[in-house]
Write a protein that holds these residues in place. Sequence first.
Motif, PDB file in Angstrom:
ATOM      1  N   SER A  19       0.940  -1.288  -0.021  1.00 50.87           N
ATOM      2  CA  SER A  19       0.043   0.131   0.086  1.00 50.87           C
ATOM      3  C   SER A  19       0.848   1.192   0.118  1.00 50.87           C
ATOM      4  O   SER A  19       2.222   1.046   0.321  1.00 50.87           O
ATOM      5  N   PRO A  20       0.249   2.346  -0.273  1.00 51.65           N
ATOM      6  CA  PRO A  20       0.960   3.426  -0.476  1.00 51.65           C
ATOM      7  C   PRO A  20       1.549   4.022   1.118  1.00 51.65           C
ATOM      8  O   PRO A  20       2.393   4.797   1.024  1.00 51.65           O
ATOM      9  N   VAL A  21       0.903   3.345   2.172  1.00 58.25           N
ATOM     10  CA  VAL A  21       1.351   3.728   3.436  1.00 58.25           C
ATOM     11  C   VAL A  21       2.223   2.761   4.209  1.00 58.25           C
ATOM     12  O   VAL A  21       2.662   3.284   5.174  1.00 58.25           O
ATOM     13  N   GLN A  22       2.285   1.834   3.692  1.00 54.20           N
ATOM     14  CA  GLN A  22       2.993   0.556   4.499  1.00 54.20           C
ATOM     15  C   GLN A  22       3.439  -0.374   3.525  1.00 54.20           C
ATOM     16  O   GLN A  22       2.621  -0.950   2.849  1.00 54.20           O
ATOM     17  N   GLU A  23       4.621  -0.522   3.607  1.00 55.03           N
ATOM     18  CA  GLU A  23       5.303  -1.596   2.583  1.00 55.03           C
ATOM     19  C   GLU A  23       5.095  -2.878   3.085  1.00 55.03           C
ATOM     20  O   GLU A  23       5.282  -3.068   4.326  1.00 55.03           O
ATOM     21  N   ASN A  24       4.944  -4.032   2.233  1.00 60.39           N
ATOM     22  CA  ASN A  24       4.474  -5.372   2.358  1.00 60.39           C
ATOM     23  C   ASN A  24       3.003  -5.454   3.363  1.00 60.39           C
ATOM     24  O   ASN A  24       3.024  -6.835   4.063  1.00 60.39           O
ATOM     25  N   PHE A  25       2.320  -4.446   3.329  1.00 65.58           N
ATOM     26  CA  PHE A  25       1.206  -4.764   4.009  1.00 65.58           C
ATOM     27  C   PHE A  25       0.168  -4.153   3.364  1.00 65.58           C
ATOM     28  O   PHE A  25       0.283  -3.139   2.440  1.00 65.58           O
ATOM     29  N   ALA A  26      -1.198  -4.805   3.285  1.00 63.48           N
ATOM     30  CA  ALA A  26      -2.297  -4.192   2.476  1.00 63.48           C
ATOM     31  C   ALA A  26      -3.436  -4.230   3.401  1.00 63.48           C
ATOM     32  O   ALA A  26      -3.529  -4.609   4.541  1.00 63.48           O
ATOM     33  N   LEU A  27      -4.471  -3.570   2.765  1.00 65.55           N
ATOM     34  CA  LEU A  27      -5.764  -3.498   3.452  1.00 65.55           C
ATOM     35  C   LEU A  27      -6.890  -4.373   2.950  1.00 65.55           C
ATOM     36  O   LEU A  27      -6.938  -4.491   1.826  1.00 65.55           O
ATOM     37  N   GLY A  28      -7.550  -4.980   3.607  1.00 69.03           N
ATOM     38  CA  GLY A  28      -8.692  -5.867   3.564  1.00 69.03           C
ATOM     39  C   GLY A  28     -10.081  -5.349   4.257  1.00 69.03           C
ATOM     40  O   GLY A  28      -9.818  -4.579   5.145  1.00 69.03           O
ATOM     41  N   PHE A  29     -11.081  -6.003   3.853  1.00 65.36           N
ATOM     42  CA  PHE A  29     -12.247  -5.900   4.565  1.00 65.36           C
ATOM     43  C   PHE A  29     -13.012  -7.217   4.976  1.00 65.36           C
ATOM     44  O   PHE A  29     -12.751  -7.945   4.318  1.00 65.36           O
ATOM     45  N   GLY A  39      -8.811  -0.496  16.897  1.00 67.51           N
ATOM     46  CA  GLY A  39      -7.470  -0.026  17.416  1.00 67.51           C
ATOM     47  C   GLY A  39      -6.157  -0.922  17.156  1.00 67.51           C
ATOM     48  O   GLY A  39      -5.181   0.004  17.112  1.00 67.51           O
ATOM     49  N   THR A  40      -6.419  -1.986  17.114  1.00 67.93           N
ATOM     50  CA  THR A  40      -4.956  -2.821  16.732  1.00 67.93           C
ATOM     51  C   THR A  40      -4.630  -2.486  15.458  1.00 67.93           C
ATOM     52  O   THR A  40      -3.615  -2.859  14.983  1.00 67.93           O
ATOM     53  N   ASP A  41      -5.361  -1.986  14.261  1.00 70.84           N
ATOM     54  CA  ASP A  41      -5.260  -1.724  12.908  1.00 70.84           C
ATOM     55  C   ASP A  41      -4.857  -0.268  12.949  1.00 70.84           C
ATOM     56  O   ASP A  41      -4.382  -0.065  11.676  1.00 70.84           O
ATOM     57  N   LEU A  42      -4.613   0.632  13.702  1.00 74.67           N
ATOM     58  CA  LEU A  42      -4.523   2.057  13.535  1.00 74.67           C
ATOM     59  C   LEU A  42      -3.001   2.273  12.929  1.00 74.67           C
ATOM     60  O   LEU A  42      -3.119   3.250  12.180  1.00 74.67           O
ATOM     61  N   TRP A  43      -2.086   1.604  13.522  1.00 69.78           N
ATOM     62  CA  TRP A  43      -0.685   1.737  13.114  1.00 69.78           C
ATOM     63  C   TRP A  43      -0.538   1.853  11.563  1.00 69.78           C
ATOM     64  O   TRP A  43       0.280   2.381  10.919  1.00 69.78           O
ATOM     65  N   PHE A  44      -1.230   0.961  10.919  1.00 67.77           N
ATOM     66  CA  PHE A  44      -1.314   0.869   9.207  1.00 67.77           C
ATOM     67  C   PHE A  44      -1.456   1.972   8.499  1.00 67.77           C
ATOM     68  O   PHE A  44      -0.828   2.484   7.611  1.00 67.77           O
ATOM     69  N   PHE A  45      -2.157   3.001   9.144  1.00 71.89           N
ATOM     70  CA  PHE A  45      -2.712   4.123   8.424  1.00 71.89           C
ATOM     71  C   PHE A  45      -1.649   5.339   8.712  1.00 71.89           C
ATOM     72  O   PHE A  45      -1.600   6.242   7.971  1.00 71.89           O
ATOM     73  N   ASN A  46      -0.772   5.303   9.568  1.00 69.38           N
ATOM     74  CA  ASN A  46       0.334   5.952   9.747  1.00 69.38           C
ATOM     75  C   ASN A  46      -0.159   7.679   9.540  1.00 69.38           C
ATOM     76  O   ASN A  46       0.777   8.257   8.974  1.00 69.38           O
ATOM     77  N   VAL A  80     -13.688  -2.310  -5.035  1.00 69.19           N
ATOM     78  CA  VAL A  80     -13.124  -1.319  -4.276  1.00 69.19           C
ATOM     79  C   VAL A  80     -11.870  -1.100  -3.948  1.00 69.19           C
ATOM     80  O   VAL A  80     -10.990  -1.953  -4.507  1.00 69.19           O
ATOM     81  N   GLU A  81     -11.668   0.291  -4.131  1.00 69.90           N
ATOM     82  CA  GLU A  81     -10.013   0.395  -4.118  1.00 69.90           C
ATOM     83  C   GLU A  81      -9.822   1.692  -3.048  1.00 69.90           C
ATOM     84  O   GLU A  81     -10.930   2.185  -2.660  1.00 69.90           O
ATOM     85  N   TYR A  82      -8.744   1.415  -2.416  1.00 69.46           N
ATOM     86  CA  TYR A  82      -8.493   2.375  -1.203  1.00 69.46           C
ATOM     87  C   TYR A  82      -7.383   3.527  -1.653  1.00 69.46           C
ATOM     88  O   TYR A  82      -6.378   3.264  -2.328  1.00 69.46           O
ATOM     89  N   SER A  83      -7.442   4.511  -1.262  1.00 67.06           N
ATOM     90  CA  SER A  83      -6.611   5.676  -1.246  1.00 67.06           C
ATOM     91  C   SER A  83      -6.450   6.265   0.171  1.00 67.06           C
ATOM     92  O   SER A  83      -7.294   6.174   1.057  1.00 67.06           O
ATOM     93  N   TYR A  84      -5.344   7.120   0.268  1.00 67.95           N
ATOM     94  CA  TYR A  84      -5.118   7.424   1.595  1.00 67.95           C
ATOM     95  C   TYR A  84      -4.488   8.993   1.347  1.00 67.95           C
ATOM     96  O   TYR A  84      -3.791   9.283   0.483  1.00 67.95           O
ATOM     97  N   THR A  85      -4.840   9.734   2.302  1.00 69.25           N
ATOM     98  CA  THR A  85      -4.669  11.279   2.349  1.00 69.25           C
ATOM     99  C   THR A  85      -3.971  11.749   3.929  1.00 69.25           C
ATOM    100  O   THR A  85      -4.863  11.028   4.656  1.00 69.25           O
ATOM    101  N   ILE A  86      -3.303  12.222   3.989  1.00 69.97           N
ATOM    102  CA  ILE A  86      -2.608  12.955   5.489  1.00 69.97           C
ATOM    103  C   ILE A  86      -3.791  13.510   6.099  1.00 69.97           C
ATOM    104  O   ILE A  86      -4.631  14.276   5.588  1.00 69.97           O
ATOM    105  N   SER A  87      -4.036  12.955   7.261  1.00 72.94           N
ATOM    106  CA  SER A  87      -5.363  13.541   8.356  1.00 72.94           C
ATOM    107  C   SER A  87      -4.455  14.929   8.620  1.00 72.94           C
ATOM    108  O   SER A  87      -3.625  15.248   8.870  1.00 72.94           O
ATOM    109  N   GLU A  88      -5.707  15.566   8.700  1.00 70.20           N
ATOM    110  CA  GLU A  88      -5.642  17.070   8.964  1.00 70.20           C
ATOM    111  C   GLU A  88      -5.759  17.433  10.485  1.00 70.20           C
ATOM    112  O   GLU A  88      -6.513  16.513  11.236  1.00 70.20           O
TER     113      GLU A  88
END
Length: 99
Positions: free
Chosen positions: A35-45, A69-76, A91-99
């Motif tokens: 994923s763009p936020v974590q190398e070697n990890f992806a998001l599922g549902f 809470g145990t998965d929050l680290w992924f979003f960095n 579905v596809e995922y994208s990420y933006t820096i939280s404000e």
Amino acid sequence: MQINISNAAIKWFQEEVGLKKGNKVRFYTQIYGSSPVQENFALGFTVDNEPVDMSVKTEIEGITFFIEGTDLWFFNGHDLHVDYNPQKDEVEYSYTISE
């Protein structure tokens, strides 16, 4: 952190996954992929009606989308955006820096 779900993605979840009012969808970390936020990890549902530690959530059309809470680290420090890709019919995922 926020979870944003597009109208097209909501429609996909309702039609393809069969979600309806009262269902809960958990976004979780997978050990494989990338994923763009974590190398070697992806998001599922998964459809998960028994959350343990629902740390971030959003409700749309009576469906709750959440992250434990145990998965929050992924979003960095990023917000999650879920959209529908008609070419891939998924579905596809994208990420933006939280404000």
